[in-house]
Structures are given as structure tokens and as C-alpha cells.
Design a protein around this motif. Structure first.
Motif, PDB file in Angstrom:
ATOM      1  N   ILE A   6     -39.987  59.081  -6.930  1.00  0.00           N
ATOM      2  CA  ILE A   6     -41.109  58.727  -6.060  1.00  0.00           C
ATOM      3  C   ILE A   6     -40.629  58.210  -4.716  1.00  0.00           C
ATOM      4  CG2 ILE A   6     -43.047  57.131  -5.793  1.00  0.00           C
ATOM      5  CD1 ILE A   6     -43.483  57.335  -8.819  1.00  0.00           C
ATOM      6  N   PHE A  12     -45.082  61.974  -0.632  1.00  0.00           N
ATOM      7  CA  PHE A  12     -45.897  61.253  -1.607  1.00  0.00           C
ATOM      8  C   PHE A  12     -46.207  59.842  -1.126  1.00  0.00           C
ATOM      9  CE2 PHE A  12     -46.224  58.809  -5.714  1.00  0.00           C
ATOM     10  CZ  PHE A  12     -47.462  59.313  -6.078  1.00  0.00           C
ATOM     11  N   LEU A  16     -49.869  58.221  -0.550  1.00  0.00           N
ATOM     12  CA  LEU A  16     -50.283  56.948  -1.138  1.00  0.00           C
ATOM     13  C   LEU A  16     -50.878  56.024  -0.082  1.00  0.00           C
ATOM     14  CD1 LEU A  16     -47.418  55.993  -3.634  1.00  0.00           C
ATOM     15  CD2 LEU A  16     -49.768  56.603  -4.197  1.00  0.00           C
ATOM     16  N   PHE A 103     -42.759  52.378 -11.657  1.00  0.00           N
ATOM     17  CA  PHE A 103     -44.054  52.596 -11.008  1.00  0.00           C
ATOM     18  C   PHE A 103     -44.333  51.543  -9.933  1.00  0.00           C
ATOM     19  CE2 PHE A 103     -44.465  54.784 -15.068  1.00  0.00           C
ATOM     20  CZ  PHE A 103     -44.978  56.007 -14.654  1.00  0.00           C
ATOM     21  N   PRO A 106     -46.307  53.272  -6.548  1.00  0.00           N
ATOM     22  CA  PRO A 106     -47.751  53.564  -6.600  1.00  0.00           C
ATOM     23  C   PRO A 106     -48.611  52.394  -7.051  1.00  0.00           C
ATOM     24  CG  PRO A 106     -46.663  54.532  -8.498  1.00  0.00           C
ATOM     25  CD  PRO A 106     -45.576  53.962  -7.628  1.00  0.00           C
ATOM     26  N   PHE A 158     -50.661  60.858 -17.418  1.00  0.00           N
ATOM     27  CA  PHE A 158     -51.236  61.143 -16.105  1.00  0.00           C
ATOM     28  C   PHE A 158     -51.759  62.574 -16.008  1.00  0.00           C
ATOM     29  CE2 PHE A 158     -48.779  57.314 -15.074  1.00  0.00           C
ATOM     30  CZ  PHE A 158     -49.767  56.602 -14.407  1.00  0.00           C
ATOM     31  N   PHE A 202     -54.273  62.100  -5.691  1.00  0.00           N
ATOM     32  CA  PHE A 202     -53.160  61.269  -6.151  1.00  0.00           C
ATOM     33  C   PHE A 202     -52.573  61.811  -7.450  1.00  0.00           C
ATOM     34  CE2 PHE A 202     -52.122  57.890  -9.247  1.00  0.00           C
ATOM     35  CZ  PHE A 202     -50.964  57.394  -8.663  1.00  0.00           C
ATOM     36  N   GLU A 205     -50.338  64.972  -7.166  1.00  0.00           N
ATOM     37  CA  GLU A 205     -49.018  64.690  -6.593  1.00  0.00           C
ATOM     38  C   GLU A 205     -48.127  63.960  -7.604  1.00  0.00           C
ATOM     39  OE1 GLU A 205     -47.823  65.684  -3.707  1.00  0.00           O
ATOM     40  OE2 GLU A 205     -49.700  66.672  -3.120  1.00  0.00           O
ATOM     41  N   LEU A 206     -48.671  62.956  -8.286  1.00  0.00           N
ATOM     42  CA  LEU A 206     -47.868  62.185  -9.234  1.00  0.00           C
ATOM     43  C   LEU A 206     -47.445  63.031 -10.423  1.00  0.00           C
ATOM     44  CD1 LEU A 206     -46.626  59.519 -10.131  1.00  0.00           C
ATOM     45  CD2 LEU A 206     -48.823  58.928 -11.196  1.00  0.00           C
TER      46      LEU A 206
END
Length: 290
Positions: A6, A12, A16, A103, A106, A158, A202, A205-206
Motif C-alpha cells: 500500500i 492508491f 485515499l 492497514f 487506509p 474485502f 476504495f 483499489e484495495l
């Protein structure tokens, strides 16, 4: 580490930042936004007829207009009930990852995501209880029986959230614009579509980043299992729209037989393809579904 993937992705991180800013700019108070009439008319569509489970089948021709309106009422309550249950599950998963190793980046957006989803759950539950007197129980299934590796588990979490959100948004976007529906119904679909557009951007992309990271170490068998799991979840999610208690509450006879008949109808397969057209294209393009 997920955080490494990330943090190295400037695109990304930029997304965000833009989505977090958009969440702040679009913020609303749902407890003040909606006006709840004491009742909604019974002789109307509560869901766009093209989204109901009988659409395109012999049942749509054999039922009276009043029966179809009544059925659309209970199908709409079931749809919003699925939202309540789905949001509860995704909140549990996201809360379990916010400000945890991997994480960190994000997590700021997770705060917006959690707040918005909690408010969505409230107004969907409010609709169900005010106008249906119940929240339909969620059918079992869709989740994994065995616990996969941490990387696979996060990816599946996710990816399932994304699938759920895209199914819901397909319905939201159509009902928000449908002038046959009461403004209260159009309003909750409109505001949910507004927020879900950010969540889907979101999520796509994640999920893509998590999958690219997983492919570095996963075996072909593991990638096949991910694909199988997501195909199973797609089917389970759509099947949840076909609820025998809905048919019973609408006053239709032999609800379980009716469900089986509708599930076997060619119209059901066509409806699933329409609903997940964009989702399936994305999952196939990224390689998540083989």
C-alpha cells in the motif's frame, strides 16, 4: 506485509486522500436528513419491478397488480434487511483491522467508512421496522468454513465486501431514479448510492492491491480456492434475494415451491448476469475469478 504494498503505491494513497476529503465534504446527518411518513401507500411499487424476483417469469403475468405491489413491499424489506446484516458483518471485519499492522495507511479512510456504514445500517433498519415491522433473517452460508492464511483471509473479506456493495449499488442506482417509487424509498437509495460510489472505488483499489500482493507467495491451488470462494459468494449473495418468508408474507401459496421455481427460471440467471455485470468484469480482469 500489506502495508508495504500500500505504502509504495502513490496512486492508491492519492485515491485515499481524495475519498477521505469527499467523505468530509459530503457529510450529512441521517437522523435529520430523512422525513419518515407514518405509512407508505400499499397500492404502489416499493421496488422497481425490474428488480423483483418474479420479473420476466410467468408469475409476473399471473399475479394481480395488487399482489405484485404487495410482493414488492416485502421484497424491498428483505433487500434492506440484507443491507442491515451485510453492513453489520463488514463493520466487524473493518473494525477488526483499523489501526492494525498492515492497514495503517487506509485507517483514516476506515474511520469515514465505519461511520458512514453505521449510519446506513441505521436508516435501512429504520425503514424495515417502520414499514415492515421486522428485519428478515439472513440465510446461512457464504462465508468460509476453514480459516485460510491471514493474507487470503483479508483478501476474501474485502472482496466479499466489494461484491456485496456492488450488488446493493446496482439496486440503489436504479431505485433512486425510478419515479414510480415513493420519494422516501428513492431518497434512501439515492443517499446510499452517493456514499457507496466512494466505498466501491476504495474497495476495487484495495482488493486489487491485496491480490497482487498475495500472488507473490500463493500457490496455484490457493489462487484457485480464492476464485472458487468468490464465485460461491456471488451466487449466495444473489440467492439471498429469493426469500421464502417474503413470499409467505406477501400472501402467496407454497412459498418454498415458488422460490424453487423462480430460482430455476431462466429469468433468474439473466437477472444475476445483469446485476453482477460490472463486478464480474472487474473480478475477471484482475484475475480474482478464473
Amino acid at each position: 506485509m500489506v502495508s508495504d504494498v500500500i505504502d509504495r503505491n502513490d496512486r492508491f494513497r492519492g485515491i485515499l486522500d481524495r475519498l477521505a476529503t469527499k467523505s468530509i465534504d459530503d457529510y450529512y446527518n441521517p437522523y435529520r436528513l430523512f422525513e419518515w411518513p407514518d405509512r407508505l401507500p400499499e397500492d404502489m411499487w416499493w421496488m422497481s419491478p425490474e428488480l423483483t424476483t418474479t420479473y420476466g417469469t410467468e408469475w409476473a403475468e399471473s399475479l394481480t397488480p395488487q399482489q405484485l405491489h404487495t410482493l414488492s413491499k416485502h421484497e424491498s424489506i428483505n433487500f434492506y434487511s440484507l443491507n442491515v446484516h451485510g453492513i453489520r458483518e463488514l463493520l466487524i471485519e473493518v473494525v477488526g483491522r483499523i489501526h492494525t499492522a498492515g492497514f495503517e495507511t487506509p485507517s483514516e479512510f476506515f474511520h469515514h467508512f465505519i461511520g458512514e456504514e453505521n449510519e446506513h445500517m441505521w436508516f435501512f433498519a429504520e425503514f424495515c421496522l417502520r414499514y415492515g415491522g421486522k428485519i428478515y433473517r439472513q440465510p446461512a452460508g457464504g462465508a468460509e468454513a476453514a480459516v485460510p492464511s491471514e493474507k487470503i483471509q483479508s483478501l476474501l473479506v474485502f472482496a466479499r465486501i466489494l461484491i456485496f456493495e456492488e450488488l446493493v449499488d446496482h439496486f440503489n442506482s436504479k431505485m433512486a431514479a425510478d419515479e414510480r417509487l415513493h420519494e422516501t424509498i428513492r431518497g434512501i437509495n439515492r443517499i446510499h448510492h452517493q456514499d457507496e460510489s466512494r466505498h466501491i472505488a476504495f474497495g476495487r483499489e484495495l482488493v486489487d492491491l491485496l491480490y497482487q500482493d498475495l500472488k507473490q507467495t500463493a500457490t496455484e491451488q490457493e489462487l484457485d480456492e480464492v476464485s472458487t470462494s468468490l464465485r460461491r459468494y456471488l451466487k449466495h449473495s444473489f440467492d439471498s434475494l429469493y426469500h421464502p418468508q417474503v413470499y409467505r408474507d406477501a400472501g402467496l401459496e407454497r412459498p418454498h415451491e415458488l422460490r424453487r421455481s423462480l430460482m430455476e427460471s431462466p429469468a433468474r440467471a439473466e437477472a444475476e448476469l445483469r446485476t453482477f455485470r460490472k463486478t464480474a468484469k472487474y473480478l475477471e480482469k484482475t484475475g480474482l475469478i478464473r
